[in-house]
Write a protein that holds these residues in place. Sequence first.
Motif, PDB file in Angstrom:
ATOM      1  N   LEU B  90      -4.562  19.878  20.463  1.00 29.69           N
ATOM      2  CA  LEU B  90      -3.328  20.517  20.218  1.00 29.69           C
ATOM      3  C   LEU B  90      -2.766  19.835  18.912  1.00 29.69           C
ATOM      4  O   LEU B  90      -2.296  20.556  18.210  1.00 29.69           O
ATOM      5  CB  LEU B  90      -2.286  19.753  21.383  1.00 29.69           C
ATOM      6  CG  LEU B  90      -0.863  20.441  21.407  1.00 29.69           C
ATOM      7  CD1 LEU B  90      -0.842  22.060  21.778  1.00 29.69           C
ATOM      8  CD2 LEU B  90      -0.141  19.602  22.380  1.00 29.69           C
ATOM      9  N   ASP B  95       0.859  25.372  15.032  1.00 27.89           N
ATOM     10  CA  ASP B  95       1.976  26.141  15.830  1.00 27.89           C
ATOM     11  C   ASP B  95       1.822  25.465  17.177  1.00 27.89           C
ATOM     12  O   ASP B  95       1.339  26.179  18.347  1.00 27.89           O
ATOM     13  CB  ASP B  95       1.525  27.488  15.762  1.00 27.89           C
ATOM     14  CG  ASP B  95      -0.140  28.024  15.871  1.00 27.89           C
ATOM     15  OD1 ASP B  95      -0.697  26.987  15.993  1.00 27.89           O
ATOM     16  OD2 ASP B  95      -0.280  28.948  15.922  1.00 27.89           O
ATOM     17  N   ARG B  96       2.248  24.240  17.387  1.00 33.74           N
ATOM     18  CA  ARG B  96       1.831  23.672  18.751  1.00 33.74           C
ATOM     19  C   ARG B  96       2.398  24.267  19.747  1.00 33.74           C
ATOM     20  O   ARG B  96       1.838  24.252  20.983  1.00 33.74           O
ATOM     21  CB  ARG B  96       2.272  22.038  18.648  1.00 33.74           C
ATOM     22  CG  ARG B  96       1.610  21.348  17.529  1.00 33.74           C
ATOM     23  CD  ARG B  96       2.216  19.762  17.210  1.00 33.74           C
ATOM     24  NE  ARG B  96       2.394  19.016  18.710  1.00 33.74           N
ATOM     25  CZ  ARG B  96       1.543  18.181  18.877  1.00 33.74           C
ATOM     26  NH1 ARG B  96       0.625  17.876  17.968  1.00 33.74           N
ATOM     27  NH2 ARG B  96       1.845  17.480  19.916  1.00 33.74           N
ATOM     28  N   GLU B  97       3.612  24.695  19.561  1.00 32.38           N
ATOM     29  CA  GLU B  97       4.306  25.208  20.853  1.00 32.38           C
ATOM     30  C   GLU B  97       3.748  26.576  21.266  1.00 32.38           C
ATOM     31  O   GLU B  97       3.818  27.011  22.320  1.00 32.38           O
ATOM     32  CB  GLU B  97       5.965  25.271  20.414  1.00 32.38           C
ATOM     33  CG  GLU B  97       6.597  24.199  20.321  1.00 32.38           C
ATOM     34  CD  GLU B  97       8.036  24.017  20.810  1.00 32.38           C
ATOM     35  OE1 GLU B  97       8.636  25.194  21.144  1.00 32.38           O
ATOM     36  OE2 GLU B  97       8.455  23.010  20.731  1.00 32.38           O
ATOM     37  N   ALA B  98       3.317  27.393  20.408  1.00 31.78           N
ATOM     38  CA  ALA B  98       2.835  28.500  20.590  1.00 31.78           C
ATOM     39  C   ALA B  98       1.258  28.256  21.457  1.00 31.78           C
ATOM     40  O   ALA B  98       1.088  28.929  22.483  1.00 31.78           O
ATOM     41  CB  ALA B  98       2.423  29.429  19.260  1.00 31.78           C
ATOM     42  N   VAL B  99       0.657  27.375  20.871  1.00 30.28           N
ATOM     43  CA  VAL B  99      -0.618  27.006  21.845  1.00 30.28           C
ATOM     44  C   VAL B  99      -0.134  26.462  23.304  1.00 30.28           C
ATOM     45  O   VAL B  99      -0.895  26.908  24.307  1.00 30.28           O
ATOM     46  CB  VAL B  99      -1.212  25.798  21.100  1.00 30.28           C
ATOM     47  CG1 VAL B  99      -2.401  25.294  22.014  1.00 30.28           C
ATOM     48  CG2 VAL B  99      -1.740  26.107  19.783  1.00 30.28           C
ATOM     49  N   LEU B 100       0.774  25.551  23.308  1.00 30.63           N
ATOM     50  CA  LEU B 100       1.278  25.156  24.709  1.00 30.63           C
ATOM     51  C   LEU B 100       1.779  26.425  25.430  1.00 30.63           C
ATOM     52  O   LEU B 100       1.314  26.368  26.715  1.00 30.63           O
ATOM     53  CB  LEU B 100       2.641  24.216  24.623  1.00 30.63           C
ATOM     54  CG  LEU B 100       2.089  22.698  24.299  1.00 30.63           C
ATOM     55  CD1 LEU B 100       3.613  21.987  24.269  1.00 30.63           C
ATOM     56  CD2 LEU B 100       1.222  22.132  25.388  1.00 30.63           C
ATOM     57  N   ALA B 101       2.508  27.277  25.033  1.00 28.96           N
ATOM     58  CA  ALA B 101       2.731  28.451  25.658  1.00 28.96           C
ATOM     59  C   ALA B 101       1.569  29.196  26.315  1.00 28.96           C
ATOM     60  O   ALA B 101       1.591  29.635  27.529  1.00 28.96           O
ATOM     61  CB  ALA B 101       3.774  29.468  24.515  1.00 28.96           C
ATOM     62  N   ARG B 102       0.672  29.479  25.319  1.00 32.65           N
ATOM     63  CA  ARG B 102      -0.584  30.204  26.017  1.00 32.65           C
ATOM     64  C   ARG B 102      -1.127  29.504  27.001  1.00 32.65           C
ATOM     65  O   ARG B 102      -1.650  30.039  27.926  1.00 32.65           O
ATOM     66  CB  ARG B 102      -1.507  30.073  24.658  1.00 32.65           C
ATOM     67  CG  ARG B 102      -1.286  31.136  23.773  1.00 32.65           C
ATOM     68  CD  ARG B 102      -1.707  32.494  23.787  1.00 32.65           C
ATOM     69  NE  ARG B 102      -1.449  33.616  22.903  1.00 32.65           N
ATOM     70  CZ  ARG B 102      -1.688  34.602  22.796  1.00 32.65           C
ATOM     71  NH1 ARG B 102      -2.851  35.071  23.411  1.00 32.65           N
ATOM     72  NH2 ARG B 102      -1.560  35.649  21.584  1.00 32.65           N
ATOM     73  N   PHE B 103      -1.435  27.954  26.762  1.00 33.98           N
ATOM     74  CA  PHE B 103      -1.822  27.316  27.713  1.00 33.98           C
ATOM     75  C   PHE B 103      -1.136  27.405  28.958  1.00 33.98           C
ATOM     76  O   PHE B 103      -1.800  27.610  30.169  1.00 33.98           O
ATOM     77  CB  PHE B 103      -1.751  25.724  27.189  1.00 33.98           C
ATOM     78  CG  PHE B 103      -2.305  24.838  28.127  1.00 33.98           C
ATOM     79  CD1 PHE B 103      -3.701  24.845  28.469  1.00 33.98           C
ATOM     80  CD2 PHE B 103      -1.636  23.970  28.944  1.00 33.98           C
ATOM     81  CE1 PHE B 103      -4.049  23.911  29.357  1.00 33.98           C
ATOM     82  CE2 PHE B 103      -1.999  23.150  29.654  1.00 33.98           C
ATOM     83  CZ  PHE B 103      -3.402  22.988  29.895  1.00 33.98           C
TER      84      PHE B 103
END
Lengths: 122, 122
Positions: B90, B95-103
């Motif tokens: 992460l 684009d941490r939040e985008a990654v979190l969203a995908r996750f």
Amino acid sequence: MATLGELERSVMDLLWDSADALTAGAIRDGLAHGNAAGAGKDLAVTTVLTVLSRLEAKDFVNRDRDTRPHLFRASTSRAAHMAELMHEVLGAAPDREAVLARFVGQVSPSEVAALRRMLDGK
Amino acid sequence: MATLGELERSVMDLLWDSADALTAGAIRDGLAHGNAAGAGKDLAVTTVLTVLSRLEAKDFVNRDRDTRPHLFRASTSRAAHMAELMHEVLGAAPDREAVLARFVGQVSPSEVAALRRMLDGK
DNA sequence: GAATAGTTCTACACGATGTAGAAGACGGAA
DNA sequence: TTCCGTCTTCTACATCGTGTAGAACTATTC
């Protein structure tokens, strides 16, 4: 999924940050005078092409062979890739929930809020 | 953090799954007749010791040199390790939040519930 | 058809990992 | 106290992934 080396990662970053497909030369330049991480490398174009070929073999990039300077684009978004990596880590653990608990425990407050929103949106 | 190879990972798994510290011999046997993943390997004890030394150098295991067959134990829990790996992934994304969203989008329903509970407990 | 720009082949160095023998150290039995 | 068996450390080598690029080949264009 195969892991990426330093240089491979830099190349992917360039592709991910670029809206459209790039040529090997453009990537070479990006690495040389680039703004992002991994910049300052003055590599031969062949080097970049080798890396791109390997990335292609690993299905990280798509290559358009119909244009003369071939065009390369990332085959997945960075977010998707990162998320997949995280799932991979998680999948390798028998105690998934424990891992999630630890993970959440270290997320920043703002991201906690973001997570809440995301969960609610499901 | 350094990444672990196949064998290194198997050794860590044995240590993680064991409540108490293990000797090199025990680990060797665990790898040979082990039940878990990476089993079936019939390695020399020296091999196992080399691996353990490397893991020690990487701070993945602690070695007790005071007992005669040295005792090895994992220096972190598996959950902590995995969570750290996830944070590492992460952290490497802009684009941490985008990654979190995908996750989050790919987490199983039961785990979504678990996540909610975890977030509420904070 | 020759110069030019781009691509593919081939190659090598280097570090991490898997693997283990040989040699050294240590602790208990005689 | 010496010796023996056990355990550890040293050293070594093969392999694989990655970084790096020259040489040779191909296509484009004038």
